[in-house]
Design a protein around this motif. Structure first.
Motif, mmCIF file in Angstrom:
data_model
loop_
_atom_site.group_PDB
_atom_site.id
_atom_site.type_symbol
_atom_site.label_atom_id
_atom_site.label_comp_id
_atom_site.label_asym_id
_atom_site.label_seq_id
_atom_site.Cartn_x
_atom_site.Cartn_y
_atom_site.Cartn_z
ATOM 1 N N ALA A 178 0.813 -1.214 0.000
ATOM 2 C CA ALA A 178 0.000 0.000 0.000
ATOM 3 C C ALA A 178 0.845 1.262 0.000
ATOM 4 C CB ALA A 178 -0.937 -0.007 1.205
ATOM 5 N N THR A 179 2.124 1.142 0.260
ATOM 6 C CA THR A 179 2.986 2.322 0.363
ATOM 7 C C THR A 179 3.512 2.794 -0.984
ATOM 8 O OG1 THR A 179 4.880 0.882 0.767
ATOM 9 C CG2 THR A 179 3.713 1.733 2.700
ATOM 10 N N ALA A 180 3.255 2.076 -2.037
ATOM 11 C CA ALA A 180 3.758 2.432 -3.367
ATOM 12 C C ALA A 180 2.601 2.893 -4.249
ATOM 13 C CB ALA A 180 4.457 1.239 -4.002
ATOM 14 N N GLN A 181 2.946 3.582 -5.328
ATOM 15 C CA GLN A 181 1.943 3.969 -6.312
ATOM 16 C C GLN A 181 1.928 2.929 -7.423
ATOM 17 O OE1 GLN A 181 2.734 7.919 -7.701
ATOM 18 N NE2 GLN A 181 1.843 8.849 -5.902
ATOM 19 N N TRP A 182 0.736 2.606 -7.893
ATOM 20 C CA TRP A 182 0.568 1.589 -8.923
ATOM 21 C C TRP A 182 -0.288 2.142 -10.034
ATOM 22 C CZ3 TRP A 182 3.582 -2.490 -8.150
ATOM 23 C CH2 TRP A 182 3.994 -2.746 -6.864
ATOM 24 N N THR A 183 -0.019 1.690 -11.245
ATOM 25 C CA THR A 183 -0.870 1.977 -12.385
ATOM 26 C C THR A 183 -1.572 0.676 -12.752
ATOM 27 O OG1 THR A 183 0.647 3.656 -13.216
ATOM 28 C CG2 THR A 183 -0.928 2.739 -14.786
ATOM 29 N N VAL A 184 -2.886 0.720 -12.812
ATOM 30 C CA VAL A 184 -3.676 -0.459 -13.173
ATOM 31 C C VAL A 184 -4.330 -0.168 -14.519
ATOM 32 C CG1 VAL A 184 -5.582 -1.970 -12.533
ATOM 33 C CG2 VAL A 184 -4.101 -0.996 -10.759
ATOM 34 N N ARG A 185 -4.092 -1.054 -15.477
ATOM 35 C CA ARG A 185 -4.665 -0.888 -16.815
ATOM 36 C C ARG A 185 -5.574 -2.067 -17.122
ATOM 37 N NH1 ARG A 185 0.729 0.819 -20.131
ATOM 38 N NH2 ARG A 185 0.942 2.851 -19.158
ATOM 39 N N LEU A 186 -6.727 -1.756 -17.703
ATOM 40 C CA LEU A 186 -7.627 -2.784 -18.213
ATOM 41 C C LEU A 186 -7.486 -2.779 -19.728
ATOM 42 C CD1 LEU A 186 -10.852 -2.102 -16.133
ATOM 43 C CD2 LEU A 186 -9.178 -3.914 -15.776
ATOM 44 N N LEU A 187 -7.058 -3.883 -20.281
ATOM 45 C CA LEU A 187 -6.869 -3.980 -21.726
ATOM 46 C C LEU A 187 -7.968 -4.848 -22.320
ATOM 47 C CD1 LEU A 187 -3.020 -4.630 -21.715
ATOM 48 C CD2 LEU A 187 -4.195 -2.455 -21.992
ATOM 49 N N ARG A 188 -8.650 -4.296 -23.304
ATOM 50 C CA ARG A 188 -9.727 -5.033 -23.968
ATOM 51 C C ARG A 188 -9.967 -4.429 -25.333
ATOM 52 N NH1 ARG A 188 -14.861 -5.400 -25.769
ATOM 53 N NH2 ARG A 188 -16.204 -7.041 -24.997
ATOM 54 N N SER A 189 -10.245 -5.273 -26.282
ATOM 55 C CA SER A 189 -10.651 -4.790 -27.592
ATOM 56 C C SER A 189 -12.018 -4.130 -27.456
ATOM 57 C CB SER A 189 -10.734 -5.958 -28.573
ATOM 58 O OG SER A 189 -11.385 -5.554 -29.746
ATOM 59 N N SER A 190 -12.236 -3.053 -28.177
ATOM 60 C CA SER A 190 -13.538 -2.391 -28.119
ATOM 61 C C SER A 190 -14.580 -3.077 -29.009
ATOM 62 C CB SER A 190 -13.403 -0.917 -28.516
ATOM 63 O OG SER A 190 -12.907 -0.819 -29.831
#
Length: 54
Positions: free
Chosen positions: A8-20
């Protein structure tokens, strides 16, 4: 790794990858209310997405 296991002490980037492709298929854009459309698109997005955490 489960998302809850990330420190919890770090910053994270969360990406959702999906074809549209097909994301909006069959939606009644003229007749349905905005909230229902938003939840439907979000549900489709999440269920067919690949999650990347950086």
């Amino acid at each position: 790794m489960a998302l809850g296991a990330l420190p919890a002490t770090a910053q994270w980037t969360v990406r959702l990858l999906r074809s549209s492709a097909g994301l909006m298929d069959g939606l009644d854009l003229a007749g349905a209310d905005t909230e229902t459309l938003a939840w439907t698109v979000l549900d489709r997005l999440v269920h067919a997405a690949t999650v990347q955490v950086q």
